[in-house]
Design a protein around this motif. Structure first.
Motif, PDB file in Angstrom:
ATOM      1  N   UNK A   1      17.283  -0.226  -6.856  1.00  0.00           N
ATOM      2  CA  UNK A   1      16.066   0.533  -7.057  1.00  0.00           C
ATOM      3  C   UNK A   1      14.890   1.125  -6.251  1.00  0.00           C
ATOM      4  N   UNK A   2      15.756  -0.141  -5.248  1.00  0.00           N
ATOM      5  CA  UNK A   2      14.823   0.454  -3.470  1.00  0.00           C
ATOM      6  C   UNK A   2      12.756   0.837  -4.094  1.00  0.00           C
ATOM      7  N   UNK A   3      12.487   0.242  -5.240  1.00  0.00           N
ATOM      8  CA  UNK A   3      11.013   0.100  -5.512  1.00  0.00           C
ATOM      9  C   UNK A   3      10.017  -0.907  -3.771  1.00  0.00           C
ATOM     10  N   UNK A   4      10.179  -0.786  -3.343  1.00  0.00           N
ATOM     11  CA  UNK A   4       9.945  -2.345  -2.385  1.00  0.00           C
ATOM     12  C   UNK A   4       9.696  -0.771  -1.302  1.00  0.00           C
ATOM     13  N   UNK A   5      10.312  -0.077  -1.943  1.00  0.00           N
ATOM     14  CA  UNK A   5      10.918   1.583  -0.083  1.00  0.00           C
ATOM     15  C   UNK A   5       9.555   2.867  -0.223  1.00  0.00           C
ATOM     16  N   UNK A   6       9.011   2.326   0.710  1.00  0.00           N
ATOM     17  CA  UNK A   6       7.585   3.185   0.875  1.00  0.00           C
ATOM     18  C   UNK A   6       7.867   4.187   2.160  1.00  0.00           C
ATOM     19  N   UNK A   7       6.556   5.182   2.465  1.00  0.00           N
ATOM     20  CA  UNK A   7       6.833   5.773   3.586  1.00  0.00           C
ATOM     21  C   UNK A   7       5.995   4.715   4.542  1.00  0.00           C
ATOM     22  N   UNK A   8       5.814   4.468   4.161  1.00  0.00           N
ATOM     23  CA  UNK A   8       4.296   3.335   5.037  1.00  0.00           C
ATOM     24  C   UNK A   8       5.431   2.943   6.166  1.00  0.00           C
ATOM     25  N   UNK A   9       5.119   2.888   7.054  1.00  0.00           N
ATOM     26  CA  UNK A   9       6.069   1.645   7.708  1.00  0.00           C
ATOM     27  C   UNK A   9       5.298   0.587   8.610  1.00  0.00           C
ATOM     28  N   UNK A  10       3.902   0.262   8.629  1.00  0.00           N
ATOM     29  CA  UNK A  10       3.230   0.015   9.073  1.00  0.00           C
ATOM     30  C   UNK A  10       3.413  -1.648   9.544  1.00  0.00           C
ATOM     31  N   UNK A  11       3.791  -2.304  10.815  1.00  0.00           N
ATOM     32  CA  UNK A  11       3.739  -4.135  10.859  1.00  0.00           C
ATOM     33  C   UNK A  11       3.486  -4.173  11.815  1.00  0.00           C
ATOM     34  N   UNK A  12       2.419  -5.681  11.614  1.00  0.00           N
ATOM     35  CA  UNK A  12       2.013  -6.240  13.082  1.00  0.00           C
ATOM     36  C   UNK A  12       2.702  -7.116  13.464  1.00  0.00           C
ATOM     37  N   UNK A  13       2.840  -6.974  14.600  1.00  0.00           N
ATOM     38  CA  UNK A  13       4.062  -7.412  15.727  1.00  0.00           C
ATOM     39  C   UNK A  13       3.783  -9.087  15.757  1.00  0.00           C
ATOM     40  N   UNK A  14       3.420  -9.840  14.951  1.00  0.00           N
ATOM     41  CA  UNK A  14       2.708 -11.875  15.013  1.00  0.00           C
ATOM     42  C   UNK A  14       4.049 -12.278  15.646  1.00  0.00           C
ATOM     43  N   UNK A  15       3.787 -13.131  16.070  1.00  0.00           N
ATOM     44  CA  UNK A  15       4.148 -13.981  17.364  1.00  0.00           C
ATOM     45  C   UNK A  15       5.256 -14.868  16.238  1.00  0.00           C
ATOM     46  N   UNK A  16       5.441 -14.742  15.089  1.00  0.00           N
ATOM     47  CA  UNK A  16       6.571 -15.336  14.324  1.00  0.00           C
ATOM     48  C   UNK A  16       7.257 -14.491  13.037  1.00  0.00           C
TER      49      UNK A  16
END
Length: 317
Positions: A36-51
């Motif tokens: 169903x792709x409920x979590x798909x979004x055009x936004x692709x922001x990622x904080x590149x955290x150390x873990x």
């Protein structure tokens, strides 16, 4: 070849075939849960955290508000979709998926309270970049309380939605919990057990019995989002659940709650399980905690009554 050797080879072949079959079943279950792709979004922001990479969205302009979801199996920032756009009219709204959850990276690490405290503090420092208000749901309130206690200069006001009981957070892993964690961590077979725990029927039953005020009309879209998030990440999707169910995330927050002097506000669903007793316990530890009870809501008042919830946000912030 003697009979004993033939039996061993037969058993080995059966074990290999069974393992391969279950592995395929796990793959099919995980893939079908995301159709169903409920979590798909055009936004692709990622904080590149150390873990591991942390997924987040950013909307609006104004003083920052950070939204943090609950740690139920399948939890993600999706639960705030009913209110984040309205909040963004006056605030810069950050909505994240905690490490190991939703669209964030899922690894084989041990997830503890301290891991999430560090993730939240680092996110505020490196992404938001200024003192922020926080709205947090359920179990994750324990992370925010301890994060604020450790680095209070990062936090302004804190709104907790149906936080879990202080007593439950004091429970530490015992033999049963450690055994449970080891069982879930078994490749292939542990994943199958996890898929049973977060099956479609299990998720639906949890919403009907524990989370929805009206059991005859639970929020189907939120159920779908939880079901999908619980299966994203393949075999690593189970790790957050394994650590929480085995109480590795628990920590006694009593001292932290008592010593922080930030403005604290609890929004309680009228029908939340043991809600009144939990709120009373929080106020006994810190008498400055303010409380509002939303009628005809249970565990997700921001989903079931978004307008009422936003009124409380406007009063507090």
């Amino acid at each position: 070849m003697n009979k004993h050797s033939k039996r061993l080879l037969t058993l080995a072949a059966l074990a290999t075939t069974t393992t391969a079959t279950i592995h395929i079943i796990n793959k099919v279950i995980a893939a079908s849960a995301c159709l169903k792709e409920m979590l798909d979004t055009d936004v692709r922001n990622y904080y590149h955290w150390r873990f591991g990479d942390i997924y987040y969205t950013k909307k609006g302009k104004g003083s920052p508000i950070l939204l943090i979801h609950d740690m139920l199996p399948g939890g993600s920032g999706y639960e705030w979709t009913r209110i984040e756009d309205e909040l963004a009219l006056e605030h810069t709204v950050y909505n994240l998926d905690l490490p190991g959850c939703g669209r964030s990276e899922k690894s084989g690490m041990t997830y503890t309270n301290f891991v999430y405290v560090q993730a939240i503090c680092d996110f505020i420092k490196n992404v938001i970049g200024e003192k922020t208000d926080v709205i947090v749901n359920g179990y994750s309130a324990s992370f925010v309380v301890m994060a604020c206690h450790n680095e209070k200069t990062l936090f302004n006001k804190i709104m907790m939605v149906n936080p879990v009981s202080l007593t439950s957070l004091k429970q530490m892993p015992g033999r049963k919990e450690k055994l449970l964690r080891k069982c879930l961590e078994i490749p292939v077979f542990g994943t199958l057990v996890y898929h049973m725990v977060v099956s479609r029927s299990a998720v639906n039953d949890d919403f009907i019995e524990n989370y929805a005020f009206d059991p005859f009309h639970p929020d189907r879209e939120l159920q779908d989002a939880y079901y999908e998030a619980a299966h994203r990440g393949g075999c690593y999707a189970k790790n957050v659940y394994a650590n929480k169910a085995s109480k590795y995330m628990n920590i006694d927050i009593t001292r932290g709650l008592k010593e922080i002097d930030n403005s604290l506000y609890i929004v309680e669903g009228e029908a939340e399980n043991n809600g009144e007793a939990i709120v009373e316990a929080y106020q006994n530890v810190n008498p400055s905690v303010e409380v509002a009870t939303l009628k005809e809501t249970k565990h997700f008042p921001h989903v079931e009554a978004p307008e009422q919830f936003l009124e409380q946000v406007g009063i507090f912030f």
